[in-house]
Design a protein around this motif. Structure first.
Motif, short mmCIF file in Angstrom:
data_model
loop_
_atom_site.label_atom_id
_atom_site.label_comp_id
_atom_site.label_asym_id
_atom_site.label_seq_id
_atom_site.Cartn_x
_atom_site.Cartn_y
_atom_site.Cartn_z
N LYS A 177 0.82 -1.21 0.00
CA LYS A 177 0.00 0.00 0.00
C LYS A 177 0.85 1.26 0.00
O LYS A 177 0.35 2.35 -0.29
CB LYS A 177 -0.92 0.00 1.22
CG LYS A 177 -2.00 -1.09 1.17
CD LYS A 177 -2.93 -1.01 2.36
CE LYS A 177 -4.00 -2.08 2.30
NZ LYS A 177 -4.93 -2.03 3.46
N GLY A 179 3.04 1.98 -2.09
CA GLY A 179 3.45 2.31 -3.45
C GLY A 179 4.73 1.60 -3.85
O GLY A 179 5.22 0.69 -3.16
N GLY A 185 7.98 2.19 -0.14
CA GLY A 185 7.63 1.42 -1.34
C GLY A 185 8.22 0.02 -1.32
O GLY A 185 8.96 -0.38 -0.43
#
Length: 242
Positions: A177, A179, A185
Motif C-alpha cells: 500500500k 506504493g 515502497g
C-alpha cells in the motif's frame, strides 16, 4: 521417301477406316531410309555382361559438399556448446543476493551493522500485528542468515531461494500500500524477490556445491517443489501468525 501399303484395299468410303476397324484396307508406312538413335542397339553388352556408360558424364566430386554427416544445418557454423557465461552470471546473482540477506540476518540475529537484534526485531513484528513475535524473529533472522549463506555457496539452492522468497512475499504483502517508490515502497523488495525467483528455477550453475546433485540435474521439478514449500510457509506466517 517411299511409301507402301500393307493389306488389301478396302471398299470403305474412307481410306483410314481400316486402321481403326482392323478389317480391310492398308496402313501407310513412311520410310525415309534413315536409322534412328538407339534403334537396333542395346546399352547392355552381352559379351562383357556390362552396360555401356559412354553416354554418361561422371560426377565431379569437387562440387560435392564435404560437411560432416548428420549436421542438421549442413553449414559451417559451429554447433552450440555450453559455455561458462551462464555459470558466471548465476554465481554473481547468488553472491549479491545471498550477501544481502546474510547482512540482514546478522542485523536481526546478532544486532550487527546497526541492526535491531532479536528483541528489537520482535518488537517491530508486534507493531505489524504478528503473534509469537520472538519466535518469528528467530525464524526470519536465521532464514535470512542461513539462506543467504547457502546461496553464496550454491548449496541446497532451491530451498534457500524459496525461503528468502517467502520472506520477501510477506514484506511485500505488508508494504504494497506504500506504493512502488519511496521509503515505504516495495521497489527493493520486488527486486530481491525477483532475484530469488530466478535462482529458484535457474539453479546455482556449475560453480556451486550443488553441482551434479539430483536437484541440480532437475531444476524445474526441484524449483516447483521448493516453491510450494516456500508458499506454504509464507501463507502460514501471514495468515496464522498475524
Amino acid at each position: 521417301m517411299a511409301t507402301h501399303d500393307k493389306g488389301s484395299t478396302s471398299s470403305s468410303a474412307f481410306s483410314d477406316d481400316s486402321f481403326y476397324s482392323g478389317s480391310g484396307g492398308g496402313v501407310h508406312h513412311f520410310d525415309d531410309s534413315t536409322t534412328r538413335v538407339g534403334e537396333g542397339t542395346s546399352p547392355y553388352d552381352s559379351t562383357t555382361k556390362a552396360f555401356d556408360t559412354t553416354g554418361y558424364t561422371p560426377l565431379d566430386k569437387s562440387t560435392v559438399d564435404n560437411h560432416p554427416a548428420g549436421d542438421p544445418l549442413d553449414d559451417d557454423r559451429r554447433k552450440f556448446g555450453w559455455t561458462a557465461g551462464p555459470d558466471l552470471g548465476l554465481l554473481g546473482l547468488r553472491a549479491v543476493l545471498g550477501g544481502i540477506f546474510v547482512l540482514h540476518g546478522l542485523q536481526k540475529v546478532f544486532g550487527l551493522f546497526g541492526g535491531p537484534g532479536i528483541n528489537g526485531f520482535a518488537q517491530s513484528l508486534d507493531k505489524m500485528g504478528y503473534r509469537e513475535s520472538v519466535v518469528l524473529a528467530w525464524v526470519t533472522g536465521v532464514t535470512e542468515l542461513a539462506g543467504g549463506g547457502l546461496l553464496v555457496l550454491g548449496l541446497f539452492t532451491p530451498l534457500a531461494a524459496a525461503g528468502l522468497l517467502a520472506i520477501m512475499a510477506n514484506v511485500i504483502a505488508l508494504q504494497y500500500k506504500g506504493g512502488f517508490f519511496g521509503p515505504g515502497g516495495v521497489e527493493l523488495e520486488l527486486a530481491l524477490a525477483g532475484m530469488a525467483f530466478a535462482a529458484l528455477f535457474a539453479g546455482p550453475g556449475r560453480a556451486a556445491l550443488d553441482y551434479n546433485r539430483s536437484w541440480f540435474r532437475h531444476p524445474l521439478a526441484a524449483g516447483f517443489i521448493a516453491l510450494l514449500l516456500g508458499a506454504g510457509g509464507a501463507a502460514v506466517t501471514f495468515f496464522v501468525f498475524r
